[in-house]
Scaffold this active site. Structure first.
Site, PDB file in Angstrom:
ATOM      1  N   MET A  80      35.967  44.701  34.293  1.00 17.10           N
ATOM      2  CA  MET A  80      35.691  44.023  35.558  1.00 17.10           C
ATOM      3  C   MET A  80      36.544  42.786  35.737  1.00 17.10           C
ATOM      4  O   MET A  80      36.655  42.272  36.835  1.00 17.10           O
ATOM      5  CB  MET A  80      34.213  43.615  35.643  1.00 17.10           C
ATOM      6  N   GLY A  81      37.140  42.262  34.696  1.00 15.98           N
ATOM      7  CA  GLY A  81      37.896  41.036  34.909  1.00 15.98           C
ATOM      8  C   GLY A  81      38.664  40.579  33.702  1.00 15.98           C
ATOM      9  O   GLY A  81      38.568  41.135  32.609  1.00 15.98           O
ATOM     10  N   GLU A  82      39.470  39.546  33.908  1.00 17.80           N
ATOM     11  CA  GLU A  82      40.188  38.861  32.847  1.00 17.80           C
ATOM     12  C   GLU A  82      39.599  37.469  32.754  1.00 17.80           C
ATOM     13  O   GLU A  82      39.381  36.813  33.763  1.00 17.80           O
ATOM     14  CB  GLU A  82      41.680  38.776  33.184  1.00 17.80           C
ATOM     15  N   VAL A  83      39.344  36.981  31.557  1.00 14.57           N
ATOM     16  CA  VAL A  83      38.744  35.663  31.384  1.00 14.57           C
ATOM     17  C   VAL A  83      39.712  34.762  30.630  1.00 14.57           C
ATOM     18  O   VAL A  83      40.231  35.144  29.579  1.00 14.57           O
ATOM     19  CB  VAL A  83      37.405  35.755  30.626  1.00 14.57           C
ATOM     20  N   LYS A 143      37.241  33.454  35.296  1.00  6.58           N
ATOM     21  CA  LYS A 143      37.281  34.912  35.361  1.00  6.58           C
ATOM     22  C   LYS A 143      38.000  35.347  36.628  1.00  6.58           C
ATOM     23  O   LYS A 143      37.651  34.921  37.726  1.00  6.58           O
ATOM     24  CB  LYS A 143      35.862  35.486  35.341  1.00  6.58           C
ATOM     25  N   ASP A 169      23.268  46.094  32.166  1.00  7.82           N
ATOM     26  CA  ASP A 169      24.257  46.248  31.097  1.00  7.82           C
ATOM     27  C   ASP A 169      23.945  45.318  29.932  1.00  7.82           C
ATOM     28  O   ASP A 169      24.814  44.625  29.420  1.00  7.82           O
ATOM     29  CB  ASP A 169      25.663  45.993  31.628  1.00  7.82           C
TER      30      ASP A 169
END
Length: 584
Positions: free
Chosen positions: A1-4, A19, A114
């Site tokens: 869902m993303g890059e942090v 994020k 989740d």
């Protein structure tokens, strides 16, 4: 869902976790919707065990989420690095604090969906955070999906999520009970490399007993049994109830021990525990706010350097020292294998994936499925080691014909036309079955003018849809808009996303896609045009008879039925193997 990223906010001069939606997903409306929903969900939960959201928005076409940076480890990493379970006291601490976060989310009308170890952060002071509300949704909001896979992680998913039931707070409680079991025992509740076996575990098998792993954990058996009850009504109804039961189980062994030693009731003592870093022998602070990265796989043939996927001729690639026959070989059947194949010790098998549940890669990247398990058993019976090599579906028969593969195994329907190129050992019966989204009524016999998705080069793409479309035109109606996908996963995802009105695929494939969609798609119509799946073998090869005898042996011993039942495809079993049994 993303890059942090670890970042510094130049306005507030503070270090934060930033994020970002990945560039390749930034233009995807569905992903943007989920990303924004995550920000709203997390920012709306007021609990110290939820990572605070500072701000969110969009800059230069990139969505971002600015949140507190937490120094520590995620529980998944902690469990992976230890050579023993977490311990009852720390397990209770984790469950109590995650339960606080979940109760706050549930009170706000949210279901996390989740809960798993990698979404649980533990700081140096053992303060616990529940992170990543990317899969959370309001209980009244329609689900948002992006792929054909059920959202969440199979190892922690409540059974109702596999059968199309609605997720509610009790689904999160089930997941937290799974996490508790893993903390106590060091293993997941239903450990398996097979996606189908994991699903069956959650849906059918009784909750595991921690005491089976360690008799000292007997006090937790009832906690796990209730927390992982198949029926949501029989579970703890709030996360705090699960946490309280966990704490009682921690105290019970202490009470018994103190009474045995002193004859007096025990009282909880305040014990100063060593820091989590010393207790876990982990050196150095790390940033553990990690988000899962969603990727859209592009179709590609694997590198020629991959031993499993080279398409050099069998004679060239298998000119090695003969290998010992695997355990379980049946000598009388192994002796029928052509000498040139038997000398290599290997059975080279061409396969195309993904085509679940028959042949696909599981979450560990391993090749699994009904066809794979059955071929493994066949190879063992004929005394050979299976050597699976991935290739394009349309190249399998030609590669068998040319000698690049000994066998073609990829849910190939035996037809008279294909028999002109290769011989078939038929091992399974399947038909065609359509699927649609709930509330969208599609008649497979009257689909004129609709967009129907099919996989590339399969019977539905080459025969069924062209014939039905031609009939539409002959009747003066608009043709079927055939939409072709190279991967079955992409086809299923397209149906869920509404890019096609329906999909047509082999019946076991459609059934499995429906079963694992979490209610996002459903079957429409009945199975029709039943035909035989066959293993493709070079024309006139003696290997054909070897495979036939091996399958007959597996049918007689019951192993064939066991494999089919395990994958849920027993309706397609045949009574005896057939050579070139196609009727059309």
């Amino acid at each position: 869902m993303g890059e942090v990223y670890r970042a510094r906010d130049t306005k507030t001069d503070r270090v934060v976790a930033l994020k970002l939606l990945p560039p390749h997903l930034a233009q995807d409306a569905v992903f943007q919707q989920r990303f924004r929903r995550e920000a709203h969900a997390a920012a709306g939960v007021n609990d110290p065990h939820v990572v605070p959201i500072h701000s969110y928005g969009e800059i230069d076409g990139r969505l971002y989420l600015d949140m507190r940076l937490v120094e520590g480890l995620n529980l998944g990493d902690i469990l992976a690095r230890r050579d023993k379970p977490l311990g009852t006291e720390l397990a209770a601490v984790v469950v109590e604090q995650v339960a606080s976060a979940l109760d706050a989310a549930h009170a706000a009308g949210l279901v996390h969906r989740d809960v798993k170890p990698s979404n649980i952060l533990i700081s140096e002071s053992e303060f616990v955070y529940l992170i990543d509300f990317g899969l959370a949704r309001a209980t009244t909001e329609p689900g948002v999906t992006t792929t054909g896979n059920t959202l969440g992680t199979l190892a922690y998913m409540a059974p109702e999520r596999f059968s199309g039931g609605l997720s509610d707070p009790r689904s999160d409680i089930y997941a937290l009970a799974c996490v508790l079991y893993e903390c106590l025992t060091g293993s997941r509740p239903y450990p398996s490399d097979s996606l189908e076996q994991q699903i069956a575990g959650h849906m059918v098998n009784p909750p595991p007993c921690p005491s089976d792993a360690d008799p000292a954990l007997v006090a937790f058996d009832e906690v796990i049994e209730k927390g992982m009850a198949k029926d949501p009504e029989r579970r703890y109804q709030t996360a705090s109830e699960l946490a309280a039961a966990t704490r009682r189980a921690v105290e019970r062994p202490r009470i018994r021990a103190d009474r045995r030693n002193t004859g007096r009731s025990a009282h909880r003592a305040t014990v100063r525990r060593p820091s989590i870093r010393r207790r876990l022998a982990v050196v150095g602070a790390v940033v553990a706010l990690v988000a899962s990265v969603s990727t859209l796989a592009a179709w590609q043939l694997r590198s020629g350097h991959d031993e499993r996927t080279r398409t050099a001729s069998v004679s060239e690639s298998t000119a090695t020292v003969p290998q010992a026959a695997p355990a379980g070989a049946v000598p009388a059947i192994a002796d029928t294998v052509p000498p040139e194949i038997r000398a290599t010790g290997r059975l080279v098998i061409g396969v195309n994936v993904p085509y679940a549940p028959n042949e696909f890669r599981d979450s560990y990247g391993e090749l699994v499925g009904f066809d794979v398990d059955l071929m493994n058993a066949v190879a063992r019976t004929v005394g050979l080691t299976p050597d699976f090599r991935e290739t394009a579906f349309e190249s399998i028969l030609g590669s068998v014909q040319s000698g690049s593969f000994n066998v073609g195994m990829s849910s190939v329907t035996d037809t008279r036309e294909r028999q002109e190129i290769v011989d078939f050992v038929d091992y399974f019966e399947a038909g065609t079955l359509w699927a649609q989204r709930p509330g969208v009524h599609v008649d497979p016999n009257d689909a004129c003018g609709l967009r129907v998705g099919v996989a590339y080069a399969v019977i539905q793409e080459t025969e069924e849809i062209p014939a039905k479309s031609a009939a539409c035109i002959a009747a003066g109606r608009p043709p079927i808009d055939k939409v072709v996908y190279t991967r079955q996963d992409d086809l299923t995802a397209a149906l869920i996303a509404g890019e096609v009105d329906a999909m047509s695929a082999d019946s076991p494939v459609t059934g499995f896609a429906v079963k694992t969609s979490g209610g996002a798609i459903e079957v429409t119509g009945e199975v029709f045009d039943a035909g035989l799946y066959g293993w493709a073998v070079a024309k006139g090869s003696g290997l054909t008879e070897s495979l036939r005898q091996a399958l007959a042996h597996l049918i007689s011993t019951g192993e064939y039925r066991t494999i089919a039942t395990m994958w849920g495809v027993e309706r397609g079993m045949i009574d005896e193997p057939i050579i070139n049994g196609a009727a059309r």
